[in-house]
Motif scaffolding. Structure first.
Motif, mmCIF file in Angstrom:
data_model
loop_
_atom_site.group_PDB
_atom_site.id
_atom_site.type_symbol
_atom_site.label_atom_id
_atom_site.label_comp_id
_atom_site.label_asym_id
_atom_site.label_seq_id
_atom_site.Cartn_x
_atom_site.Cartn_y
_atom_site.Cartn_z
ATOM 1 N N PHE A 40 -3.420 -35.116 -55.884
ATOM 2 C CA PHE A 40 -4.498 -36.066 -56.149
ATOM 3 C C PHE A 40 -4.366 -37.399 -55.425
ATOM 4 C CE2 PHE A 40 -4.330 -33.220 -59.854
ATOM 5 C CZ PHE A 40 -5.588 -32.651 -59.723
ATOM 6 N N LEU A 41 -3.324 -37.539 -54.620
ATOM 7 C CA LEU A 41 -3.192 -38.786 -53.875
ATOM 8 C C LEU A 41 -2.950 -38.502 -52.391
ATOM 9 C CD1 LEU A 41 -2.947 -41.908 -54.004
ATOM 10 C CD2 LEU A 41 -0.519 -41.607 -54.420
ATOM 11 N N ILE A 42 -1.923 -37.717 -52.116
ATOM 12 C CA ILE A 42 -1.549 -37.477 -50.725
ATOM 13 C C ILE A 42 -2.583 -36.581 -50.032
ATOM 14 C CG2 ILE A 42 0.328 -36.739 -49.185
ATOM 15 C CD1 ILE A 42 1.437 -38.737 -51.083
ATOM 16 N N ALA A 43 -2.900 -35.459 -50.684
ATOM 17 C CA ALA A 43 -3.818 -34.518 -50.043
ATOM 18 C C ALA A 43 -5.192 -35.146 -49.757
ATOM 19 C CB ALA A 43 -3.945 -33.252 -50.892
ATOM 20 N N PRO A 44 -5.803 -35.822 -50.735
ATOM 21 C CA PRO A 44 -7.109 -36.425 -50.446
ATOM 22 C C PRO A 44 -7.037 -37.434 -49.309
ATOM 23 C CG PRO A 44 -6.691 -36.431 -52.799
ATOM 24 C CD PRO A 44 -5.418 -35.998 -52.149
ATOM 25 N N LEU B 130 1.522 -46.542 -53.768
ATOM 26 C CA LEU B 130 0.429 -46.161 -52.861
ATOM 27 C C LEU B 130 -0.966 -46.514 -53.391
ATOM 28 C CD1 LEU B 130 1.390 -42.776 -51.174
ATOM 29 C CD2 LEU B 130 0.992 -44.989 -50.111
ATOM 30 N N PRO B 131 -1.223 -46.405 -54.688
ATOM 31 C CA PRO B 131 -2.565 -46.768 -55.169
ATOM 32 C C PRO B 131 -2.972 -48.196 -54.823
ATOM 33 C CG PRO B 131 -1.397 -45.563 -56.857
ATOM 34 C CD PRO B 131 -0.410 -45.806 -55.757
ATOM 35 N N ASN B 159 -16.620 -29.981 -66.154
ATOM 36 C CA ASN B 159 -15.200 -29.962 -66.475
ATOM 37 C C ASN B 159 -14.346 -30.277 -65.261
ATOM 38 O OD1 ASN B 159 -15.323 -29.530 -69.179
ATOM 39 N ND2 ASN B 159 -15.390 -27.275 -68.985
ATOM 40 N N GLY B 160 -14.742 -29.724 -64.134
ATOM 41 C CA GLY B 160 -14.016 -29.998 -62.902
ATOM 42 C C GLY B 160 -14.032 -31.483 -62.588
ATOM 43 N N LEU B 161 -15.200 -32.104 -62.740
ATOM 44 C CA LEU B 161 -15.313 -33.541 -62.465
ATOM 45 C C LEU B 161 -14.497 -34.356 -63.452
ATOM 46 C CD1 LEU B 161 -19.102 -33.709 -61.583
ATOM 47 C CD2 LEU B 161 -17.216 -34.284 -60.057
ATOM 48 N N ASN B 162 -14.491 -33.901 -64.717
ATOM 49 C CA ASN B 162 -13.682 -34.606 -65.706
ATOM 50 C C ASN B 162 -12.209 -34.558 -65.334
ATOM 51 O OD1 ASN B 162 -15.929 -35.201 -67.181
ATOM 52 N ND2 ASN B 162 -15.709 -33.441 -68.576
ATOM 53 N N VAL B 163 -11.773 -33.379 -64.867
ATOM 54 C CA VAL B 163 -10.377 -33.242 -64.441
ATOM 55 C C VAL B 163 -10.085 -34.214 -63.306
ATOM 56 C CG1 VAL B 163 -8.734 -31.716 -63.279
ATOM 57 C CG2 VAL B 163 -10.081 -30.867 -65.212
ATOM 58 N N LEU B 164 -11.002 -34.237 -62.331
ATOM 59 C CA LEU B 164 -10.797 -35.141 -61.189
ATOM 60 C C LEU B 164 -10.733 -36.588 -61.641
ATOM 61 C CD1 LEU B 164 -12.921 -33.981 -58.124
ATOM 62 C CD2 LEU B 164 -10.448 -33.943 -58.445
ATOM 63 N N LEU B 165 -11.612 -36.956 -62.568
ATOM 64 C CA LEU B 165 -11.650 -38.341 -63.032
ATOM 65 C C LEU B 165 -10.312 -38.737 -63.666
ATOM 66 C CD1 LEU B 165 -13.747 -40.777 -63.501
ATOM 67 C CD2 LEU B 165 -13.660 -40.027 -65.886
ATOM 68 N N VAL B 166 -9.857 -37.888 -64.608
ATOM 69 C CA VAL B 166 -8.600 -38.209 -65.279
ATOM 70 C C VAL B 166 -7.448 -38.212 -64.269
ATOM 71 C CG1 VAL B 166 -6.924 -37.450 -66.995
ATOM 72 C CG2 VAL B 166 -9.349 -37.434 -67.543
ATOM 73 N N ALA B 167 -7.469 -37.251 -63.340
ATOM 74 C CA ALA B 167 -6.414 -37.202 -62.325
ATOM 75 C C ALA B 167 -6.397 -38.500 -61.518
ATOM 76 C CB ALA B 167 -6.632 -36.000 -61.409
ATOM 77 N N ALA B 168 -7.576 -38.958 -61.112
ATOM 78 C CA ALA B 168 -7.640 -40.197 -60.338
ATOM 79 C C ALA B 168 -7.111 -41.368 -61.168
ATOM 80 C CB ALA B 168 -9.074 -40.466 -59.894
ATOM 81 N N TYR B 169 -7.464 -41.390 -62.443
ATOM 82 C CA TYR B 169 -7.001 -42.489 -63.288
ATOM 83 C C TYR B 169 -5.486 -42.432 -63.491
ATOM 84 C CZ TYR B 169 -11.811 -43.786 -64.422
ATOM 85 O OH TYR B 169 -13.103 -44.202 -64.349
#
Lengths: 301, 295, 369
Positions: A40-44, B130-131, B159-169
């Motif tokens: 979720f960080l490196i790949a994107p 890195l963030p 659900n996929g978008l929710n996963v992405l959102l939480v992952a990004a957070y």
């Protein structure tokens, strides 16, 4: 030390399982982290890097980066850099003065912890609500605007001023810039030893000479480093500008948003290159910050 | 440039008094007294400007939100707004999930790196920082593209978008969480604690769960509240993943309901405020403190 | 008229009196130490000479000039700090030259003077180094050179050695004394370490709770402490409580056993409680004719390298006395628990003022330090 800690098992308790074997699986503890960071960080980010070297058909090219040097995009970066420089400098100077005022300016001690809590809040108070707060205050019918007009007879909007321009954005950004400066610079000000001032005075230095030769040079790495961090902080901000101007201000984060929204000039690969340019600038500022911070820590230890 | 010349109005020498010396020495010589007096006034002035800068926008927003007729109707309106409740709930749930995932990932990592792999520390620290280099707009840009196409398509379903959102957070929370946990670990002697637990027959799961985690409570709480504040106020990622979160809702309330928008902005501010005050209280009650820095 | 004079110095912080009735007259070139426990006012007094604190009342005069109200940067008084206080952003040479730069002296002259000073402190090759590249001892030498660079009238040292290792402390203190003698500079040295004060000073001012307890040469302070506080704080004197039996004959009773002082106890009355100080090195093991004798049980034996310190406890629980014997492997050292008798000449028995009784009631264990 790796295997040195053989557990002593008291008689009667089951003997501990061999430590060596268990440690052999210990690295599993960091696998979730590395995997998550990769996914979720490196790949994107890597996706953007690769994409920035490709054209629409997927062929290798440097065209996207050449486009970065088109006048329009240079102007976009220029705006972002200008806003970031101005708010880093102004926020840095004002934040430093404010931090110095509550730490060493002889103000009541309670103001210090109050200001630190305020700063924690304000430095995190960016984005939509911040933009709204300034619209209600400095917008055409904002509280402050009306106060100036009715009470002091000054029409803020008589001239070129508008909250929705670069200057307006800078004023809004300062709201989270100077508190961030306060938070980061406070330990450095604390690190200025009273003995240094006394030693300087003892050798005949005036207050001005103390500041010029001792205090400012000692603080300089922290000041510069933190201002560079503020620069990056402002450079990467998107939500505030987006909300304030409705996406009609020409800065890098907004340009990337437009690429994502797929507006008229839609060209994903150019978008990737824009993003890369931004990452490079951010990376430079974070690196410079950490280098300067390291030097300052050595001095202020 | 920005250097506080404490000599305003007096001779340069006379203002040169350290923090501890104010008021301790009896005043001798009118010039010295005046110099110090003016210096103090200058610092008060700086402080007052800062306070005004801080509070005027908040007051402007409050003032505006109270202009709705009848009195407080903006606030009753948002409370009755189902979208307000649902988006705020959504953001809080996202925040809590973020915290849980982040803790589960960061604690074992920070623990292992401290205990067994100190050589990996720079790498882990680099990744957690890195963030700051990759701001949310770029992160969501990359996520949207990486997971927008097969075989990894997550952007097609809620659900996929929710996963992405939480992952990004979770990614956004890394710098704060890692620092908080790492500082907490430094404050306790994990080496001895671990060896003591091992010698008593505890396995790794038990050590982490029953020994290390409880000792990190204050650090984790600080990191958690900060993460919650960031998630609830986050706009960019939620918007571009089209999630029904609080900040995008706040942005979309729009011109037709300006009073409610003002009220909502204050509510949002209040959430940040509460989180920070909780962090301050937690920090005061423990000796291990984290430095809150934001990039 | 003395070179440095402090007259009637008082310093109050609010209600608290940090320093009271402080008088001192130091001659040019004299090395004076302020000795006392932390919080006794010694550092405050030093800081008043430097100008960082202002006396509530009293006068500070250097070479006939009243500097009581001068700003610290107008005094020409060099100071060495406990924390070194070297400027971390400057090299050794820049640190040493700072006072001269501030005085706007020409660059080549500064360079020359800095070179001389670095020779003086034996660090000529460290000019280009930064403070964090030096050891603690080197840093403090640089701080000394920096303080000397401005050719101060008075040199002030505020516990300059307390942050250093024991070995470096001794060598650096000898160096400080040598440099001070070489330059003949009037010096005030603050310390809580009696050994430091005794070995360095021409004169020692022992302070306690903001007051001067005694002023005198190291010899006087060590051998003839005038108060129980001085006796206990300086050296490892045994301080025991005793009762006067006959003041004119100089006889006393301690731990239920009679002893004799060298002469009459002036101002004493029969039955008075007094404090008696006994130096450990003058006490010997075994009963000796014509000397004071005390019997007790060996309580503790401590090897201190060349000497062995033995502590005797009295059966009536009134306290303990320590004494030293040379660490001679051929001589038997008594075991713990054996009953022994110790002897000491009447001259070794120093009867102190009776005001100290309360404090001396529980004799301090000399080994605890």
């Amino acid at each position: 030390m790796t295997n040195a800690a053989l557990p002593l098992s008291a008689p009667g308790t089951p003997s501990a399982r061999p430590v060596r074997r268990r440690i052999g699986w210990g690295w599993l503890g960091i696998v979730p982290f590395l995997l998550f960071a990769f996914l979720f960080l490196i790949a994107p980010t890597a996706y953007l890097v690769v994409g920035s070297f490709q054209n629409a058909k997927g062929a290798l090219t440097l065209e996207n980066f050449q486009q970065l040097f088109s006048p329009a995009i240079i102007a976009t970066y220029g705006n972002s850099i200008e806003i970031s420089l101005v708010t880093a400098l102004a926020g840095g100077i004002f934040g430093f003065l404010l931090a110095y005022a509550v730490i060493s300016g002889g103000l009541p001690g309670i103001l210090r912890s109050a200001l630190m809590t305020f700063s924690g809040v304000a430095s995190n108070f960016a984005g939509v609500p911040l933009a709204l707060a300034f619209i209600f205050t400095l917008g055409r019918v904002g509280l402050f605007t009306i106060f100036m007009r009715t009470v002091l007879g000054v029409d803020l909007y008589a001239g070129d001023f508008s909250l929705y321009t670069k200057l307006g954005l800078e004023i809004v950004y300062l709201y989270f810039q100077f508190p961030l400066m306060i938070l980061i610079i406070a330990p450095a000000i604390d690190g200025l030893k009273k003995d240094w001032r006394e030693a300087a005075e003892n050798m005949g230095a005036s207050s001005f000479q103390y500041w010029r030769h001792v205090a400012l040079p000692i603080l300089m790495p922290s000041l510069l480093g933190t201002m560079i961090l503020l620069f990056g902080n402002s450079f990467g901000a998107q939500a505030t500008a987006y909300q304030l101007t409705g996406g009609f201000i020409d800065i890098v984060t907004i340009a990337i948003s437009r690429q994502m929204r797929g507006d008229v000039l839609y060209d994903p690969n150019l978008g990737y290159a824009l993003a890369m340019g931004m990452v490079v600038i951010m990376a430079i500022s974070i690196t410079a910050y950490s280098l300067l911070q390291r030097r300052s820590e050595r001095w202020l230890k | 440039m920005g250097f506080p010349n404490p000599s305003i109005g007096g001779s340069a020498v006379q203002g040169a008094l350290g923090p501890g010396e104010h008021g301790s020495a009896p005043a001798r010589g009118a010039g010295r007294v005046r110099g110090r007096y003016l210096t103090r006034i200058a610092w008060w002035l700086v402080f007052i400007i800062g306070v005004l800068y801080f509070f005027i926008p908040l007051y402007g927003t409050l003032d505006f939100s109270l202009k709705s007729k009848p009195f407080l109707s903006a606030y009753t309106a948002i409370l009755n707004d189902s979208q307000f409740v649902s988006t705020l709930t959504y953001s809080f749930v996202a925040g809590i999930l973020t915290i849980i995932v982040s803790v589960l990932i960061i604690v074992p990592t920070a623990f292992w790196v401290r205990l067994k792999y100190p050589g990996l520390r720079p790498i882990i620290e680099f990744i957690t920082l890195l963030p700051f280099v990759i701001p949310p707009i770029i992160l969501v840009f990359g996520l949207d593209n990486t997971y927008g196409t097969q075989p990894l398509a997550l952007t097609n379903s809620d659900n996929g978008l929710n996963v992405l959102l939480v992952a990004a957070y979770v990614i956004l929370s890394f710098p704060y969480m890692y620092r908080a946990v790492d500082t907490g670990l430094r404050a306790i002697d994990i080496q001895s604690l671990t060896e003591a637990s091992q010698s008593l027959g505890a396995g790794w799961i038990r050590i982490l769960w029953q020994v290390i985690l409880p000792n990190l409570r204050t650090s984790l709480l600080s990191g958690a509240f900060l993460t919650l504040a960031i998630v609830v106020g986050e706009f960019t990622i939620a918007t571009f993943l089209s999630r029904p979160a609080f900040a995008p809702f706040l942005g979309l309330v729009g011109d037709e309901r300006p009073y409610e928008q003002a009220a909502l902005a204050l509510v949002s501010f209040g959430i940040t405020w509460v989180a920070m005050i909780l962090i301050a209280i937690i920090g005061r009650n423990s000796r291990s403190r984290i430095r809150v820095t934001v990039g | 008229m003395a070179f440095l004079e402090l007259t009637g110095i008082q310093k109050r912080f609010g209600e608290v009196a940090a320093v009271q009735n402080f008088d001192l007259a130091a001659e040019a070139g004299e090395f004076v130490s302020f000795l006392g426990p932390s919080g006794c006012g010694k550092t405050t007094t030093l800081r008043m000479i430097a100008g960082f604190e202002r006396p509530t009342s009293g006068k500070i005069v250097v070479k006939g000039v009243d500097i009581t109200n001068r700003a610290p940067n107008q005094r020409n008084v060099g100071m060495v700090f406990q924390s070194y206080a070297l400027f971390p952003n400057m090299t050794v040479a820049d640190n040493v030259g700072f006072g001269l730069k501030v005085r706007k002296q020409p660059k080549d002259q500064i360079r020359k003077r800095v070179g001389e000073l670095l020779e003086l402190i034996h660090l000529p090759d460290k000019a280009g180094r930064y403070p964090w590249q030096l050891s603690g001892g080197q840093q403090q030498r640089v701080a000394l050179a920096r303080a000397l660079a401005i050719e101060p009238q008075v040199l002030l040292l505020d516990e300059p050695l307390s942050a250093l290792d024991a070995k470096i402390r001794v060598s650096l203190r000898n160096e400080i004394r040598a440099i001070q003698r070489q330059l003949g500079i009037t010096t005030v040295y603050v310390t809580h370490d009696q050994e430091e004060a005794l070995s360095l000073s021409d004169r020692i001012v022992v302070m306690s709770e903001g007051r001067i307890e005694q002023t005198g040469t190291p010899f006087e302070i060590y051998n003839f402490p005038s108060t129980g506080f001085v006796a206990r704080f300086v050296g490892t004197l045994n301080v025991v409580s005793a009762k006067v039996l006959d003041p004119t004959a100089g006889t006393l009773e301690t731990a239920g056993q009679p002893i004799r002082a060298a002469g009459p106890i002036s101002g004493g009355h029969s039955g008075d409680s007094v404090t008696v100080a006994l130096r450990p090195e003058i006490i010997s093991l075994g009963a000796r004719e014509g000397m004071n004798q005390l019997s007790g049980v060996v309580d503790d034996v401590t090897f201190l390298g060349s000497i062995v310190r033995v502590r005797i406890r009295f059966s009536d629980g009134s306290g303990a006395i320590s004494f030293d014997t040379f660490n001679n492997p051929h001589l038997a050292v008594p075991d713990r628990g054996t009953a022994v008798t110790i002897s000491f000449p009447p001259e070794a028995c120093l009867v102190l003022d009776r005001a100290e009784i309360a404090a001396a009631a529980a004799p301090e264990d000399p080994d605890a330090a």
